[in-house]
Design an enzyme around this catalytic site. Structure first.
Site, PDB file in Angstrom:
ATOM      1  N   GLU A  65      16.893  25.770  55.803  1.00  0.00           N
ATOM      2  CA  GLU A  65      17.144  25.269  54.455  1.00  0.00           C
ATOM      3  C   GLU A  65      17.005  23.759  54.307  1.00  0.00           C
ATOM      4  O   GLU A  65      16.634  23.274  53.249  1.00  0.00           O
ATOM      5  CB  GLU A  65      18.564  25.699  54.016  1.00  0.00           C
ATOM      6  CG  GLU A  65      18.758  27.192  53.881  1.00  0.00           C
ATOM      7  CD  GLU A  65      17.900  27.778  52.773  1.00  0.00           C
ATOM      8  OE1 GLU A  65      17.764  27.134  51.710  1.00  0.00           O
ATOM      9  OE2 GLU A  65      17.361  28.885  52.962  1.00  0.00           O
ATOM     10  N   SER A 473      66.561  72.281  37.252  1.00  0.00           N
ATOM     11  CA  SER A 473      67.925  72.193  37.790  1.00  0.00           C
ATOM     12  C   SER A 473      68.228  70.887  38.511  1.00  0.00           C
ATOM     13  O   SER A 473      69.387  70.651  38.882  1.00  0.00           O
ATOM     14  CB  SER A 473      68.186  73.370  38.734  1.00  0.00           C
ATOM     15  OG  SER A 473      68.237  74.579  38.012  1.00  0.00           O
TER      16      SER A 473
END
Length: 836
Positions: A65, A473
């Site tokens: 680069e 219940s």
């Protein structure tokens, strides 16, 4: 140049922010013991310092680069002249002459638009950056900021995405592959475009060789290395997607979407990894047990052994979808004959992952076994004991005959599901009903486990926190607590007898019934709650008052507008989530205090600073302070950094203890089996845990559409729910499978809380009870025990099986002695059914 600078000067952004740049990093969610649960964010990034990056990565990037990066001042004159020469000779902009510093300027402040003015601004910004930051700081920013394809930002994330390893573990060929990506991450990445990536890698290697950064031997080895990259998702260590989604929503509410996703927060939950895995395993195993006793619904698809043309006429099995276009094409190509292995494996690779279930195709069927091929090419034989459960499913109430041969179940070409069991694999299917398990610490509300369904991939609906289902219940302990606060005792007698109430307005009689419809006459409340007698619960709510009972239930954290204000409340007509039920039962477990559930213990920012730490309400603040001092190694004289808040007392400790006593009897029963007076509570299956200090309550709704069990020890409370998401479906019943017998299929008959939900709770608690306080519940002050006659609830001097010690709030103990010659008469019809 000076004139051009002043022309664009006002449009240039300030680069001061680069001194304190915060790279966007995803939010990570962890268990309490530091294992990764999930990661959220658009960008995958693992910020690294230059010291943490291998030198070969730095060399590869610089050689490719910006070879003169450490010699220029942000703009490379040689690169500019080369780009200008290409422009003059070709008439096209083919090279940008961008240095690494210019790329940093573009990544942080500009766009990728190919325009002269953008390039000019980029150059001036690069000059500013070089004045403010060192070369190493610029390079480090670049290597952590650049986009490298597949949502990977920075070289650290790219190493994980493409190779599933840390950056320092990569080979030279792999490093060169990543170094070649900045020029074109979409068209050069090794997953989508392996050949283009290979050519780019070789260019990077040649640049490194030209710069004398690698030897010829290294170059040759890396130049000829194969492309090995493949996509690697986030390395999740613990599968807890329902918890992760709860954290995600909470973080967005706290910080907003952008900040939550991109600021690098590390969220530590209250859930330990082993507890979460135990809960998920318990839920899945329990659902498979339910589903297998109800029968096999058949293979997912039949791939060969039939006329494929019938699929064009829409004549596929109505219970399964038609195959997709690719599968149909393969079916037609094989003309109903067996597929080759390549086609089978490609088909299996297209199938979605569902929990621990694995996709497979039957290749051969023998007398009492089948051969299968699984995803990845593994070949397995399923023996008869892995198949014999699969009698045909007819409906939720009926099952077909037990199979005698493997051919009664499967054919070659069947696409099936299998699940892992001890020493192999077993035929399986996606369970029909859903389920949820949630567990929390009753002392401070910390979530210990949460599973909101069989598979998050199948449904993201979290049934633990979002599904309000009738509780049946499991409401009764709250009804009884209200009665105990109104001078009822565990020894109070209430008539277990049928009730008929005529409603002149509707012209309909209300007849609440026990399940099963057995009535035993006058009964002590300990036994009535343990055996879940419906009519006793109705009589209690009448005595205490419907409105008074409804108001009392709000003490347990239930919303007032969700509590029915009629007598059906006593039978569980209210609808609550499993988390709400666990919170309510925690009041009994901790001696009457209401805790607030929470699941985030602390939040750290990207630098490890704690930005939030939970400060829950504790039942025992002294205990919390002691634990905090020990965890932080603080002496008695050290300053405590935060106050410890007290959880409010919402019911009396005495009422909580009496309910717990009765719910322990729901597990362990009472009476004397040797003298034929023994009885079991509805939660008797929990006796397999061999722990006398657990309590719990089953719950079953009308037509068995919901099954519950909520139980606890001093250190944990867990709620388990099972039911169909579609409220039209009941859980049904099963008959005995002749292949299995009662040893391998112990549950036969109607599904219920004790048979459908409780087994999952037991599986979870087998793991959990070893970690938490399961010592006896502490007797509160102001209580006493006296010996009573079991039949009448009165005092007695007898010490045989007819008597027992019972607990009472001081002042409510019985004053009369039982008549030793005459037992309490059986009364089956009366006005109120109360005997005190």
């Amino acid at each position: 140049m000076v004139g051009l600078y002043y022309y664009v000067k006002d449009d240039l952004p300030s680069v001061e922010t680069l001194r304190d740049v915060r790279l966007q990093t995803p939010m990570q969610v962890y268990t309490a013991d530091g294992r990764l649960i999930s990661q959220f964010g658009e960008q995958r990034r693992i910020p690294l310092s230059l010291d943490e990056m291998p030198q070969q990565m730095l060399d590869a990037i610089l050689a490719t680069e910006d070879a003169r990066f450490y010699s220029h001042r942000g703009i490379d004159p040689i690169g500019v002249m080369r780009a200008f020469r290409v422009l003059i000779t070709t008439g096209e902009i083919r090279e940008g002459a961008s240095t690494i510093t210019m790329q940093v300027a573009r990544e942080f402040y500009l766009t990728r638009e190919r325009a002269w003015m953008r390039k000019i601004k980029e150059a001036f910004l690069a000059l500013h950056i070089e004045q403010m930051l060192t070369k190493d700081e610029i390079l480090e920013l670049y290597l952590n900021k650049i986009f490298l394809g597949h949502r990977a930002y920075g070289v650290g994330a790219a190493a994980q995405v493409y190779y599933g390893r840390d950056l320092h573990e990569l080979t030279l060929a792999e490093i060169a592959t990543i170094a070649g990506l900045p020029q074109g991450p979409s068209i050069l990445n090794p997953i989508s475009h392996p050949q283009a990536s290979l050519q780019r890698r070789r260019i990077v290697l040649r640049r490194m060789l030209d710069e004398n950064l690698i030897t010829r031997a290294q170059f040759d080895a890396a130049f000829n290395a194969p492309v090995t990259a493949r996509f690697h998702g986030t390395e999740i260590e613990v599968n807890a997607p329902y918890l992760a989604e709860m954290v995600r929503q909470e973080m967005i509410e706290r910080f907003g979407v952008d900040d939550a996703y991109n600021s690098g927060y590390r969220v530590f939950t209250t859930v330990r990894a082993d507890n979460q895995m135990a809960a998920q395993n318990a839920l899945q195993e329990n659902l498979h047990a339910y589903d297998e006793r109800h029968g096999y619904r058949g293979p997912e698809q039949q791939l060969w052994g039939f006329d494929p043309e019938r699929y064009f006429r829409g004549e596929g099995d109505a219970n399964r979808p038609l195959p997709d276009e690719i599968t149909l094409e393969v079916m037609l190509r094989h003309g109903g004959q067996a597929w080759d292995e390549v086609d089978i494996l490609q088909y299996l690779n297209r199938q979605p992952r569902i929990g621990r279930l694995q996709h497979a195709v039957v290749t051969d069927v023998h007398e009492q076994s089948v051969d299968i091929i699984m995803r990845g090419g593994m070949r397995v034989t399923l023996d008869w004991d892995r198949l014999d459960w699969a009698r045909p499913f007819i409906d939720q109430e009926r099952q077909g005959r037990a199979p005698q041969r493997a051919a009664d179940i499967l054919n070659a070409g069947d696409h099936i599901l299998v699940r892992p069991v001890s020493e192999g694999w077993k035929l399986a299917q996606i369970p029909g009903p859903s389920s949820a398990i949630v567990a929390l610490d009753p002392q401070d509300g910390a979530l210990q486990s949460i599973v909101g369904g069989y598979s998050f991939n199948l449904s993201q609906f979290n049934r633990a926190t979002q599904a309000k289902r009738q509780v049946g219940s499991t409401i009764k302990p709250f009804i009884y607590a209200a009665a105990f606060e109104n001078n009822f005792t565990l020894a109070s007698l209430v008539n277990d007898a049928p009730i008929t109430q005529w409603n002149p307005g509707s012209g309909i009689a209300w007849r609440p019934r026990n399940s099963p419809e057995v009535y035993d006459g006058p009964m002590r409340l300990r036994e009535a709650l343990a055996r879940s007698k419906n009519v006793v619960s109705v009589r209690l709510i009448r005595e205490v008052g419907v409105d008074e009972t409804a108001d009392y239930l709000t003490n347990f954290g239930f919303a007032p507008n969700e509590i029915p204000r009629n007598e059906s409340l006593s039978l569980g007509s209210a609808s609550f989530t499993p988390l709400e039920m666990a919170r309510g039962f925690a009041v009994f477990a901790n001696g009457g205090h209401l805790i607030d559930p929470y699941f985030i213990a602390r939040i750290e920012d990207s630098e490890g600073n704690v930005v939030y730490e939970a400060n829950p309400r504790f039942v025992c603040t002294e205990c919390a302070e002691k634990a905090y001092r020990e965890a932080h190694e603080l002496g008695p004289e050290d300053y405590i950094e935060r106050p410890f808040r007290q959880a409010p007392q919402v019911i009396s400790a005495q009422a909580a203890y009496l309910v717990t006593e009765a719910l322990q009897s729901a597990v362990w029963g009472g009476g004397s089996w040797a003298n034929q007076t023994g009885w079991n509570g509805t939660g008797w299956r929990a006796q397999s845990l061999r722990n006398r200090n657990i309590a719990g309550k089953t719950g079953t709704t009308n037509d068995v559409r919901d099954a519950w069990f909520v139980g606890y020890s001093q250190g944990t409370v867990a709620a388990t729910w099972v039911g169909f998401d579609n409220l039209e479906f009941a859980l049904g019943r099963t008959s005995l499978n002749a292949n299995l017998g009662r040893q391998r299929q112990p549950i036969v008959g109607s599904e219920a809380g004790g048979t459908t939900a409780l087994p999952g709770w037991i599986l979870y608690m087998e793991h959990k009870l070893s970690q938490v306080d399961s010592s006896p519940f502490e007797l509160p002050s102001g209580m006493m025990s006296v010996r009573i006659d079991q039949a009448s609830g009165k005092l007695t001097n007898r010490t045989d099986f007819t008597s027992m010690f019972e607990y009472f709030v001081r002042g409510t103990e019985p004053r009369e002695f039982a008549d030793s010659d005459r037992r309490q008469p059986q009364i089956f019809e009366d006005d109120d059914g109360l005997f005190r």
